[in-house]
Scaffold this motif. Structure first.
Motif, PDB file in Angstrom:
ATOM      1  N   ALA A   1       1.210  -1.558  -0.073  1.00  0.00           N
ATOM      2  CA  ALA A   1       0.225  -0.019   0.004  1.00  0.00           C
ATOM      3  C   ALA A   1       0.909   1.170   0.300  1.00  0.00           C
ATOM      4  CB  ALA A   1      -0.834  -0.255   0.974  1.00  0.00           C
ATOM      5  N   HIS A   2       2.078   0.899   0.638  1.00  0.00           N
ATOM      6  CA  HIS A   2       2.849   2.498   1.144  1.00  0.00           C
ATOM      7  C   HIS A   2       3.405   2.415  -0.417  1.00  0.00           C
ATOM      8  CE1 HIS A   2       2.950   3.314   5.350  1.00  0.00           C
ATOM      9  NE2 HIS A   2       1.341   3.327   4.850  1.00  0.00           N
ATOM     10  N   ALA A   3       4.117   1.208  -0.826  1.00  0.00           N
ATOM     11  CA  ALA A   3       4.500   1.600  -2.256  1.00  0.00           C
ATOM     12  C   ALA A   3       3.799   2.456  -3.894  1.00  0.00           C
ATOM     13  CB  ALA A   3       5.123   0.294  -2.630  1.00  0.00           C
ATOM     14  N   THR A   4       2.841   1.935  -2.803  1.00  0.00           N
ATOM     15  CA  THR A   4       1.644   2.045  -4.220  1.00  0.00           C
ATOM     16  C   THR A   4       1.425   3.519  -4.332  1.00  0.00           C
ATOM     17  OG1 THR A   4       0.146   0.573  -4.183  1.00  0.00           O
ATOM     18  CG2 THR A   4      -0.988   1.902  -5.314  1.00  0.00           C
ATOM     19  N   PHE A   5       1.392   4.518  -3.329  1.00  0.00           N
ATOM     20  CA  PHE A   5       0.724   6.299  -3.283  1.00  0.00           C
ATOM     21  C   PHE A   5       2.004   6.931  -3.120  1.00  0.00           C
ATOM     22  CE2 PHE A   5       1.673   5.530   1.308  1.00  0.00           C
ATOM     23  CZ  PHE A   5       1.912   6.763   1.169  1.00  0.00           C
TER      24      PHE A   5
ATOM     25  N   THR B   1      10.523   9.031   4.314  1.00  0.00           N
ATOM     26  CA  THR B   1       9.077  10.050   4.415  1.00  0.00           C
ATOM     27  C   THR B   1       7.738   9.498   4.645  1.00  0.00           C
ATOM     28  OG1 THR B   1      11.142  11.185   4.043  1.00  0.00           O
ATOM     29  CG2 THR B   1       9.142  12.292   5.227  1.00  0.00           C
ATOM     30  N   LEU B   2       7.314   9.527   3.547  1.00  0.00           N
ATOM     31  CA  LEU B   2       5.790   9.461   3.225  1.00  0.00           C
ATOM     32  C   LEU B   2       5.811   7.806   3.977  1.00  0.00           C
ATOM     33  CD1 LEU B   2       5.658  10.748  -0.222  1.00  0.00           C
ATOM     34  CD2 LEU B   2       4.669  11.789   1.524  1.00  0.00           C
TER      35      LEU B   2
ATOM     36  N   LEU C   1       6.696   6.798   6.483  1.00  0.00           N
ATOM     37  CA  LEU C   1       7.259   7.322   8.204  1.00  0.00           C
ATOM     38  C   LEU C   1       6.317   7.792   8.682  1.00  0.00           C
ATOM     39  CD1 LEU C   1       9.660   6.046   9.619  1.00  0.00           C
ATOM     40  CD2 LEU C   1      10.436   8.575   9.622  1.00  0.00           C
ATOM     41  N   ASP C   2       5.223   8.738   8.198  1.00  0.00           N
ATOM     42  CA  ASP C   2       3.979   9.508   8.302  1.00  0.00           C
ATOM     43  C   ASP C   2       3.324   9.241   8.228  1.00  0.00           C
ATOM     44  OD1 ASP C   2       3.870  11.959   9.233  1.00  0.00           O
ATOM     45  OD2 ASP C   2       2.971  12.583   6.733  1.00  0.00           O
ATOM     46  N   ASP C   3       2.502   8.500   7.228  1.00  0.00           N
ATOM     47  CA  ASP C   3       1.564   7.876   6.894  1.00  0.00           C
ATOM     48  C   ASP C   3       0.537   6.967   8.020  1.00  0.00           C
ATOM     49  OD1 ASP C   3      -0.798   6.913   5.421  1.00  0.00           O
ATOM     50  OD2 ASP C   3      -0.393   5.458   5.838  1.00  0.00           O
ATOM     51  N   LEU C   4      -1.198   7.380   8.351  1.00  0.00           N
ATOM     52  CA  LEU C   4      -1.570   6.791   8.832  1.00  0.00           C
ATOM     53  C   LEU C   4      -2.831   6.136   8.393  1.00  0.00           C
ATOM     54  CD1 LEU C   4      -2.467   6.720  11.884  1.00  0.00           C
ATOM     55  CD2 LEU C   4      -3.751   8.840  11.673  1.00  0.00           C
ATOM     56  N   VAL C   5      -3.341   7.299   7.401  1.00  0.00           N
ATOM     57  CA  VAL C   5      -4.704   7.075   6.989  1.00  0.00           C
ATOM     58  C   VAL C   5      -4.576   5.444   6.086  1.00  0.00           C
ATOM     59  CG1 VAL C   5      -6.712   6.991   5.276  1.00  0.00           C
ATOM     60  CG2 VAL C   5      -5.363   8.958   6.750  1.00  0.00           C
ATOM     61  N   ILE C   6      -3.314   5.144   5.237  1.00  0.00           N
ATOM     62  CA  ILE C   6      -3.446   4.283   4.201  1.00  0.00           C
ATOM     63  C   ILE C   6      -3.557   3.041   5.171  1.00  0.00           C
ATOM     64  CG2 ILE C   6      -2.087   2.776   2.549  1.00  0.00           C
ATOM     65  CD1 ILE C   6      -2.225   6.184   1.334  1.00  0.00           C
ATOM     66  N   ALA C   7      -2.436   2.869   6.130  1.00  0.00           N
ATOM     67  CA  ALA C   7      -2.131   1.785   6.935  1.00  0.00           C
ATOM     68  C   ALA C   7      -3.503   2.023   7.983  1.00  0.00           C
ATOM     69  CB  ALA C   7      -0.168   2.400   8.152  1.00  0.00           C
ATOM     70  N   SER C   8      -3.716   2.495   8.218  1.00  0.00           N
ATOM     71  CA  SER C   8      -5.077   2.046   9.015  1.00  0.00           C
ATOM     72  C   SER C   8      -6.067   0.760   8.270  1.00  0.00           C
ATOM     73  CB  SER C   8      -5.905   2.980   9.862  1.00  0.00           C
ATOM     74  OG  SER C   8      -4.711   4.289  10.750  1.00  0.00           O
TER      75      SER C   8
END
Length: 262
Positions: free
Chosen positions: A136-140, A196-197, A199-206
């Motif tokens: 998911a993080h790699a996608t955005f 950095t993106l 490390l900072d993400d909350l919404v997509i990880a949730s």
């Protein structure tokens, strides 16, 4: 160069104060000796020591770092390949669709990206956890990495690649020995930005995480619901410092790249 007027200077001061005063307040209160966040009890680094003994927060921080490394590496590889396709193959059929698909996550609301990925993982019966968050993080982050590398390839002297191929180098050898060494500052900057993106993400990880895969922003958000403590301020201050170091390093690499290209 025209001088800034008093009105513009005042607007800049107000703007910077609005942006950075809350951060400076958070950093200052991370050194508050008092347990009460709003009452200053003197300077102390006690809460940083308490943070080092908080195993749930340390586990979440370690998970976020591993996620950042994995997702940033995946996003940088895919973003570099996408940038090469867009920069090297001109106006091929489907270019507009391909470019739109790569860059769409940049403008897509995070809640939409997270929900769509959640539905995809559920439909595919994929167990959610570390790797689903990594994908998911790699996608955005992929679109950001593509833009950074593509900007470097736009000013690249292709005669160097053509000279290598005239001497018998294969396309892979040409990329590995000529192209990559010349664009590596942009590739490194893209990786740092993706890290950095993540490390900072909350919404997509949730949306995409599972049991036992709680990231640091998720852990901090859960803790804040019960009240802000100086320990949380200390954790946020360390995150601010880490992100600042990565952003400054990425900026220096891009500056070096611009000087090399000029």
């Amino acid at each position: 160069m025209s001088r800034l007027g008093p009105g513009l200077i005042l607007a800049l001061i107000v703007g910077f104060a609005f942006l950075y005063l809350p951060i400076l307040t958070l950093v200052a209160y991370s050194f508050n000796a008092s347990r009460l966040v709003t009452v200053w009890g003197g300077f102390s680094a006690h809460w940083y020591g308490a943070l080092m003994r908080n195993e749930p927060l340390l586990d979440a921080a370690w998970l976020s770092i591993r996620l950042g490394f994995a997702s940033a590496t995946l996003a940088t590889i895919l973003g570099t390949l996408a940038a090469l396709a867009l920069a090297r193959h001109g106006r091929f059929r489907g270019r507009t669709l391909f470019s739109g698909m790569v860059l769409a996550p940049l403008v897509m609301p995070e809640v939409v990206t997270g929900l769509s990925l959640l539905l995809l993982f559920v439909a595919a019966d994929v167990e959610r956890g570390f790797w689903t968050v990594t994908v998911a993080h790699a996608t955005f982050s992929l679109g950001f990495a593509c833009i950074v590398v593509q900007s470097r390839l736009a000013g690249f002297d292709r005669s160097l690649e053509e000279a290598a191929q005239d001497l018998g180098a294969t396309p892979f050898v040409t990329f590995w020995t000529v192209t990559l060494p010349l664009i590596w500052p942009a590739v490194a900057a893209a990786w740092m930005l993706a890290f950095t993106l993540s490390l900072d993400d909350l919404v997509i990880a949730s949306f995409t995480t599972g049991p036992g895969a709680t990231t640091l922003p998720m852990r901090l958000y859960s803790a804040v619901k019960l009240g802000v403590s100086p320990e949380i301020n200390a954790a946020c201050t360390i995150m601010i410092g880490a992100v600042a170091v990565v952003v400054i390093a990425a900026s220096l690499l891009l500056k070096r790249e611009q000087l090399a290209g000029s």
